[in-house]
Design a protein around this motif. Structure first.
Motif, PDB file in Angstrom:
ATOM      1  N   SER A 160       1.228   8.006   3.682  1.00 34.53           N
ATOM      2  CA  SER A 160       0.539   7.117   2.741  1.00 34.53           C
ATOM      3  C   SER A 160       1.047   7.336   1.323  1.00 34.53           C
ATOM      4  O   SER A 160       1.555   8.404   0.993  1.00 34.53           O
ATOM      5  N   HIS A 161       0.884   6.298   0.535  1.00 30.97           N
ATOM      6  CA  HIS A 161       1.257   6.326  -0.888  1.00 30.97           C
ATOM      7  C   HIS A 161       2.711   6.764  -1.089  1.00 30.97           C
ATOM      8  O   HIS A 161       3.014   7.612  -1.924  1.00 30.97           O
ATOM      9  N   ALA A 217       0.810  -1.221   0.000  1.00 28.82           N
ATOM     10  CA  ALA A 217       0.000   0.000   0.000  1.00 28.82           C
ATOM     11  C   ALA A 217       0.839   1.265   0.000  1.00 28.82           C
ATOM     12  O   ALA A 217       0.322   2.354  -0.264  1.00 28.82           O
TER      13      ALA A 217
END
Length: 324
Positions: free
Chosen positions: A34-35, A20
């Motif tokens: 995130s990302h 992820a």
């Protein structure tokens, strides 16, 4: 690794979720980032056969000197396919879309190979590529010895980056190009670049000290002897000695080694520097009137020489007879 968690209010151990792209706190489960993009190399095998361990997944880096930036696509032959591949549909498409920069790519690979064999840094290799690109754009090098042209580009690049190499050193990795051919190619390239830029090409000044560290390393000289040779070469630049810097460097190395315990035969000095033995003798004769000011006094005291520093008659006799 550890990172500061805004929920736990302290530095906690975090876990990176590769699927992820999330960085998660191991204690409270808060997603801190995130990302994320992993910019490290991904060495995986994408070969069809298990025995093929080629880890290459992508092509080479972009190259601004190429028309397509080096991002062209090449259709390779499938495993087990014979020469009839070129007559197949894929082979015909490959020929139609052949890379116009193929000759440049081959030239850049040759320059890279020569640079690696000489132990040159990447900046010199890139400068040589730029020089060859400028010459190639003029379409005037066709019919000339390409090995000599590439070697001359590398020679000029070394001069411009203040890391000069002798023409003999360049010829050793020039795929058979002779010293005369590389010299002619150098003059041709300088002339072409001058016509393009409208001004003379600056290649930097060669000093004898530019070669000392490498020549001394080839001879395996001790640190004290290398220090004396470098100091002597710097002092020799104060005098009008009309010899090439390479010849002066070779003569100084021979003189200093004969004054120390780290003595080197004239033949070994000639092989390490690429200067003929007769040239070293003649360079010594030109240096002889200035030896009292060139050779550092501390090496005389260190070696315990019993004759006067300003009286080189015995020293001259010593060197001339050992050179024979």
């Amino acid at each position: 690794m550890d990172a500061y968690c805004s929920d736990c209010k302290k530095s906690t151990e975090v876990v990176f979720d590769h699927s992820a792209g999330d960085t998660v706190c191991s204690e409270c489960g808060l997603v801190l980032e995130s990302h994320s993009i992993d910019e490290t190399s991904e060495w995986r095998t994408f070969a069809n056969e298990a025995g093929d361990n080629d880890p290459v997944r992508v092509g080479g880096p972009t190259n601004i000197l190429l028309n397509d930036g080096g991002l062209s696509t090449v259709i390779s032959k499938p495993n087990g396919v014979t020469s009839d591949f070129l007559s197949s549909s894929l082979g015909r498409w490959q020929n139609r879309g052949s890379n116009p920069d193929r000759s440049l790519i081959l030239a850049f690979k040759t320059i890279a190979t020569m640079s690696d064999r000489l132990g040159l840094v990447a900046t010199i290799k890139d400068r040589a590529n730029e020089i060859y690109k400028k010459v190639e754009d003029q379409k005037s090098s066709r019919g000339r010895n390409q090995d000599a042209i590439l070697a001359a580009c590398l020679y000029i690049a070394c001069r411009q980056e203040d890391k000069p190499r002798t023409v003999k050193e360049i010829c050793l990795v020039a795929n058979g190009a002779t010293k005369k051919e590389v010299g002619r190619a150098k003059e041709y390239i300088v002339k072409q670049l001058k016509l393009e830029m409208g001004q003379s090409v600056e290649m930097g000044t060669i000093h004898a000290g530019d070669f000392m560290r490498r020549f001394c390393s080839n001879l395996g000289m001790t640190n004290q002897t290398v220090k004396a040779a470098q100091e002597s070469v710097q002092k020799s630049e104060q005098f009008d000695i009309r010899r090439s810097p390479i010849s002066i460097a070779a003569a100084v190395i021979y003189i200093v080694t004969q004054l120390s315990d780290d003595k080197k035969p004239l033949k070994d000095v000639s092989l390490a520097t690429g200067v003929a033995e007769g040239t070293i003798r003649n360079s010594f004769k030109d240096l002889y009137p200035h030896l009292s000011k060139i050779i550092p006094t501390w090496i005389w005291k260190r070696e315990g020489l019993c004759f006067d520093v300003c009286d080189f008659s015995f020293f001259h006799f010593l060197l001339i007879h050992k050179a024979r």
